[in-house]
Scaffold this motif. Structure first.
Motif, short mmCIF file in Angstrom:
data_model
loop_
_atom_site.label_atom_id
_atom_site.label_comp_id
_atom_site.label_asym_id
_atom_site.label_seq_id
_atom_site.Cartn_x
_atom_site.Cartn_y
_atom_site.Cartn_z
N SER A 175 -58.98 86.11 -18.64
CA SER A 175 -58.38 87.24 -18.01
C SER A 175 -58.65 87.66 -16.32
O SER A 175 -58.06 88.40 -15.89
CB SER A 175 -58.72 88.55 -19.07
OG SER A 175 -60.24 88.89 -18.80
N HIS A 176 -59.90 86.80 -16.07
CA HIS A 176 -60.18 87.07 -14.73
C HIS A 176 -60.85 88.55 -14.59
O HIS A 176 -60.73 89.03 -13.53
CB HIS A 176 -59.42 86.69 -13.62
CG HIS A 176 -59.61 85.13 -13.27
ND1 HIS A 176 -59.20 84.28 -14.01
CD2 HIS A 176 -59.65 84.78 -12.20
CE1 HIS A 176 -59.41 83.04 -13.56
NE2 HIS A 176 -59.71 83.49 -12.09
N THR A 177 -61.24 89.19 -15.58
CA THR A 177 -61.76 90.49 -15.60
C THR A 177 -63.34 90.51 -15.16
O THR A 177 -64.10 89.56 -15.77
CB THR A 177 -61.85 91.16 -16.85
OG1 THR A 177 -60.33 91.08 -17.36
CG2 THR A 177 -62.21 92.37 -16.74
N LEU B 292 -65.25 80.11 -7.35
CA LEU B 292 -65.95 79.63 -8.65
C LEU B 292 -67.22 78.76 -8.34
O LEU B 292 -67.39 78.00 -7.38
CB LEU B 292 -65.06 78.84 -9.21
CG LEU B 292 -65.59 78.35 -10.85
CD1 LEU B 292 -65.56 79.57 -11.44
CD2 LEU B 292 -64.74 77.49 -11.40
N MET B 293 -68.53 79.41 -8.99
CA MET B 293 -69.75 78.94 -8.67
C MET B 293 -70.00 77.85 -9.60
O MET B 293 -69.98 78.01 -10.78
CB MET B 293 -70.77 79.94 -8.84
CG MET B 293 -70.60 80.77 -7.52
SD MET B 293 -72.22 82.03 -7.49
CE MET B 293 -73.55 80.93 -7.51
N MET B 294 -70.08 76.61 -9.28
CA MET B 294 -70.46 75.48 -10.11
C MET B 294 -71.91 74.96 -10.35
O MET B 294 -72.26 74.43 -11.33
CB MET B 294 -69.38 74.12 -9.57
CG MET B 294 -68.13 74.23 -9.58
SD MET B 294 -67.35 74.85 -11.24
CE MET B 294 -67.50 73.28 -12.12
N ASN B 295 -72.67 75.41 -9.41
CA ASN B 295 -74.12 75.34 -9.29
C ASN B 295 -74.96 76.44 -9.75
O ASN B 295 -75.89 76.75 -8.94
CB ASN B 295 -74.40 74.68 -8.08
CG ASN B 295 -74.03 75.61 -6.85
OD1 ASN B 295 -73.65 76.48 -7.23
ND2 ASN B 295 -74.43 75.14 -5.68
N SER B 296 -74.57 77.26 -10.70
CA SER B 296 -75.31 78.39 -10.99
C SER B 296 -76.83 78.48 -11.37
O SER B 296 -77.73 78.95 -11.10
CB SER B 296 -74.57 78.99 -12.28
OG SER B 296 -74.90 78.32 -13.32
N ARG B 297 -77.21 76.97 -11.79
CA ARG B 297 -78.47 76.77 -12.38
C ARG B 297 -79.40 76.40 -11.06
O ARG B 297 -80.62 76.88 -11.00
CB ARG B 297 -78.49 75.34 -13.28
CG ARG B 297 -78.16 75.76 -14.52
CD ARG B 297 -78.37 74.67 -15.45
NE ARG B 297 -79.70 74.56 -15.57
CZ ARG B 297 -80.41 74.69 -16.83
NH1 ARG B 297 -79.79 74.99 -17.84
NH2 ARG B 297 -81.85 74.74 -16.75
N TYR B 298 -78.98 76.03 -9.93
CA TYR B 298 -79.61 75.88 -8.59
C TYR B 298 -80.11 77.28 -8.35
O TYR B 298 -81.12 77.34 -7.50
CB TYR B 298 -78.63 75.07 -7.63
CG TYR B 298 -79.24 75.08 -6.28
CD1 TYR B 298 -80.28 74.27 -5.95
CD2 TYR B 298 -78.78 75.78 -5.28
CE1 TYR B 298 -80.84 74.09 -4.70
CE2 TYR B 298 -79.36 76.05 -3.88
CZ TYR B 298 -80.51 74.96 -4.04
OH TYR B 298 -80.93 74.95 -2.53
N ARG C 291 -56.03 85.19 -9.05
CA ARG C 291 -56.48 83.90 -9.49
C ARG C 291 -56.41 83.19 -8.12
O ARG C 291 -55.39 83.24 -7.18
CB ARG C 291 -55.54 83.32 -10.46
CG ARG C 291 -55.59 83.89 -11.83
CD ARG C 291 -54.89 83.05 -12.77
NE ARG C 291 -55.04 83.44 -14.24
CZ ARG C 291 -55.95 83.50 -15.10
NH1 ARG C 291 -56.96 82.44 -14.64
NH2 ARG C 291 -56.07 83.86 -16.27
N GLY C 292 -57.37 82.39 -8.00
CA GLY C 292 -57.47 81.50 -6.67
C GLY C 292 -58.07 82.30 -5.26
O GLY C 292 -58.03 81.72 -4.70
N ARG D 202 -68.32 83.68 -6.77
CA ARG D 202 -68.91 84.45 -5.53
C ARG D 202 -67.87 85.12 -4.95
O ARG D 202 -66.79 84.65 -4.58
CB ARG D 202 -69.33 83.24 -4.34
CG ARG D 202 -69.93 83.77 -3.20
CD ARG D 202 -70.41 82.71 -2.47
NE ARG D 202 -70.83 83.30 -1.14
CZ ARG D 202 -71.74 82.59 -0.37
NH1 ARG D 202 -71.72 81.31 -0.45
NH2 ARG D 202 -72.06 83.22 0.67
N ILE D 203 -67.86 86.38 -4.68
CA ILE D 203 -67.13 87.34 -3.94
C ILE D 203 -67.82 88.03 -2.88
O ILE D 203 -68.75 88.68 -3.13
CB ILE D 203 -66.56 88.44 -4.90
CG1 ILE D 203 -65.96 87.90 -6.17
CG2 ILE D 203 -65.74 89.16 -4.07
CD1 ILE D 203 -65.80 88.70 -7.30
N GLU D 204 -67.38 87.41 -1.63
CA GLU D 204 -68.09 87.72 -0.47
C GLU D 204 -69.50 87.34 -0.56
O GLU D 204 -69.66 86.11 -0.78
CB GLU D 204 -67.96 89.21 -0.01
CG GLU D 204 -66.63 89.62 0.12
CD GLU D 204 -66.48 91.18 0.74
OE1 GLU D 204 -67.63 91.66 1.01
OE2 GLU D 204 -65.57 91.92 0.81
#
Length: 136
Positions: A120-122, A88-94, A83-84, A108-110
């Protein structure tokens, strides 16, 4: 006055009289068109096998398809993220991704986009290939 000027009043190679008439537009256009034709012929004269990576007599050039297996990402599907530690992507529709629903989010990871379960962050799925062209 030079000797050439005395014999030919209109033109002197030493440049003491008026310079020769400039090229006419017709002559310039003719020269440019001949140059263009010559350039085209040189481009067409390139052998056909020069565009093929492996040229063997009696065979055709075959394009090798790219591998269908994507490169391994920074995380595996099913892995539980700390966690943390990821964005986190807040603008996915863009980016052309479907809206978030049913308790999962985009992270977004890298330089990859993953669908992740929020509780669960799975990691559920890698979805970078679904993003539109404006994704970095």
């Amino acid at each position: 006055m030079c000797a050439a000027e005395r014999s030919h009043r209109t033109m002197c190679p030493c440049g003491l009289t008026s310079p020769p008439e400039p090229w006419s537009n017709v002559a310039v256009m003719k020269l440019l068109s001949q140059l263009l034709i010559l350039t085209g012929l040189i481009a067409l004269a390139a052998p056909a096998h020069a565009q093929c990576r492996i040229a063997v007599a009696g065979t055709a050039c075959v394009a090798i398809p790219k591998p269908t297996v994507p490169d391994p990402g920074p995380v595996e599907i099913g892995e539980v993220l700390e966690r943390g530690s990821h964005q986190l992507m807040m603008n996915s529709r863009y980016f052309g991704l479907p809206p978030v629903s049913d308790g999962w989010v985009y992270m977004r990871i890298e330089d990859e986009i993953y669908r992740v379960d929020w509780v669960s962050h799975t990691v559920l799925e890698r979805v970078t290939h679904l993003a539109s062209r404006n994704w970095p």
